[in-house]
Write a protein that holds these residues in place. Structure first.
Motif, PDB file in Angstrom:
ATOM      1  N   THR A 220      37.658  44.273  34.784  1.00  0.00           N
ATOM      2  CA  THR A 220      38.749  43.306  34.698  1.00  0.00           C
ATOM      3  C   THR A 220      38.257  41.939  35.143  1.00  0.00           C
ATOM      4  O   THR A 220      37.641  41.802  36.204  1.00  0.00           O
ATOM      5  N   THR A 221      38.521  40.932  34.303  1.00  0.00           N
ATOM      6  CA  THR A 221      38.169  39.559  34.645  1.00  0.00           C
ATOM      7  C   THR A 221      39.450  38.765  34.836  1.00  0.00           C
ATOM      8  O   THR A 221      40.346  38.808  34.000  1.00  0.00           O
ATOM      9  N   VAL A 222      39.530  38.061  35.952  1.00  0.00           N
ATOM     10  CA  VAL A 222      40.710  37.294  36.309  1.00  0.00           C
ATOM     11  C   VAL A 222      40.313  35.838  36.493  1.00  0.00           C
ATOM     12  O   VAL A 222      39.345  35.545  37.192  1.00  0.00           O
ATOM     13  N   GLN A 223      41.059  34.942  35.855  1.00  0.00           N
ATOM     14  CA  GLN A 223      40.819  33.521  36.072  1.00  0.00           C
ATOM     15  C   GLN A 223      41.378  33.152  37.431  1.00  0.00           C
ATOM     16  O   GLN A 223      42.537  33.461  37.732  1.00  0.00           O
ATOM     17  N   THR A 224      40.572  32.515  38.249  1.00  0.00           N
ATOM     18  CA  THR A 224      41.036  32.116  39.572  1.00  0.00           C
ATOM     19  C   THR A 224      40.992  30.602  39.691  1.00  0.00           C
ATOM     20  O   THR A 224      40.035  29.959  39.265  1.00  0.00           O
TER      21      THR A 224
ATOM     22  N   PHE B 163      36.031  37.581  39.140  1.00  0.00           N
ATOM     23  CA  PHE B 163      36.840  36.374  39.245  1.00  0.00           C
ATOM     24  C   PHE B 163      36.096  35.233  38.563  1.00  0.00           C
ATOM     25  O   PHE B 163      35.006  34.864  38.984  1.00  0.00           O
TER      26      PHE B 163
ATOM     27  N   VAL C 131      45.792  34.786  42.722  1.00  0.00           N
ATOM     28  CA  VAL C 131      44.468  35.273  43.127  1.00  0.00           C
ATOM     29  C   VAL C 131      44.635  36.385  44.164  1.00  0.00           C
ATOM     30  O   VAL C 131      44.030  37.451  44.051  1.00  0.00           O
TER      31      VAL C 131
ATOM     32  N   ILE D 125      35.725  44.061  40.081  1.00  0.00           N
ATOM     33  CA  ILE D 125      36.582  43.072  39.432  1.00  0.00           C
ATOM     34  C   ILE D 125      35.762  41.787  39.358  1.00  0.00           C
ATOM     35  O   ILE D 125      34.840  41.583  40.162  1.00  0.00           O
TER      36      ILE D 125
ATOM     37  N   ALA E  49      45.955  39.525  42.486  1.00  0.00           N
ATOM     38  CA  ALA E  49      44.903  40.219  41.724  1.00  0.00           C
ATOM     39  C   ALA E  49      43.985  40.987  42.668  1.00  0.00           C
ATOM     40  O   ALA E  49      43.602  42.131  42.390  1.00  0.00           O
TER      41      ALA E  49
END
Length: 186
Positions: A143-147, A120, A156, A118, A159
């Motif tokens: 998967t890219t997640v904005q933290t 972040f 966060v 993943i 995720a």
């Protein structure tokens, strides 16, 4: 209890240590000054089964790995028996995309698959629109997640726990396969 070894990888000053401390509920005694991680820092903590939709809780070994390439000779030992990787970068830094790609290529060669990763994007609220532009094309299936811990720390954690749940499922499946293999050999 299942045990998961997860690496926190990314360029220097991308926020790996702050995220690691947050996820493990550790406190940062260094104050507000930046202090680069020397080599690796291992944080151990338990995630309740309800957070990862598992029959058992998960013991997490979170390896906060220095982004400094002077520690690259340690990477083979660090990569051994890894179950997952959290890549961290700051899209405000122009070189972070290239460094992320380098890390992905290196650790992919050690057998880690993209489903076990993943990313972040450790941003400030004003930089959210740049996430996709700065993530290397090799990360398109990750998967890219904005933290942003200041704005929504629980998102966060959620995720991370969702990512951990996919790793737990894979670990459980692997364990069952190994047990069946042993039973079938008799």
């Amino acid at each position: 209890m299942l045990k998961a070894k997860i690496l926190m990888l990314g360029p220097c000053q991308s926020g790996k240590t702050v995220l690691s401390n947050f996820l493990s509920d550790s406190t940062d005694s260094a104050g507000g000054d930046y202090q680069p991680t020397q080599g690796v820092r291992i944080l151990e903590f338990e995630v309740p089964s309800s957070d990862v939709k598992s029959r058992t809780s998960v013991e997490v070994e979170l390896w906060d790995v220095s982004g400094d390439k002077k520690f690259e000779t340690c990477w083979p030992a660090i990569a051994r028996d890894v179950n997952g990787i959290v890549f961290v970068y700051n899209p405000d830094q122009s070189n972070h995309d290239k460094e992320l790609e380098y890390l992905l290529n290196y650790f992919s060669s050690s057998g880690i698959r993209q489903e076990q990763c993943i990313c972040f994007s450790n941003t400030k609220p004003t930089t959210a629109e740049r996430i996709k532009k700065r993530t290397p094309s090799s990360f398109s299936r990750i998967t890219t997640v904005q933290t942003n811990l200041d704005e929504d720390g629980e998102a966060v954690r959620d995720a991370f726990n969702k990512f951990l749940a996919t790793l737990v499922t894979a670990l459980s499946d692997k364990r069952e396969e190994e047990e069946l293999s042993i039973i079938n050999q008799r």
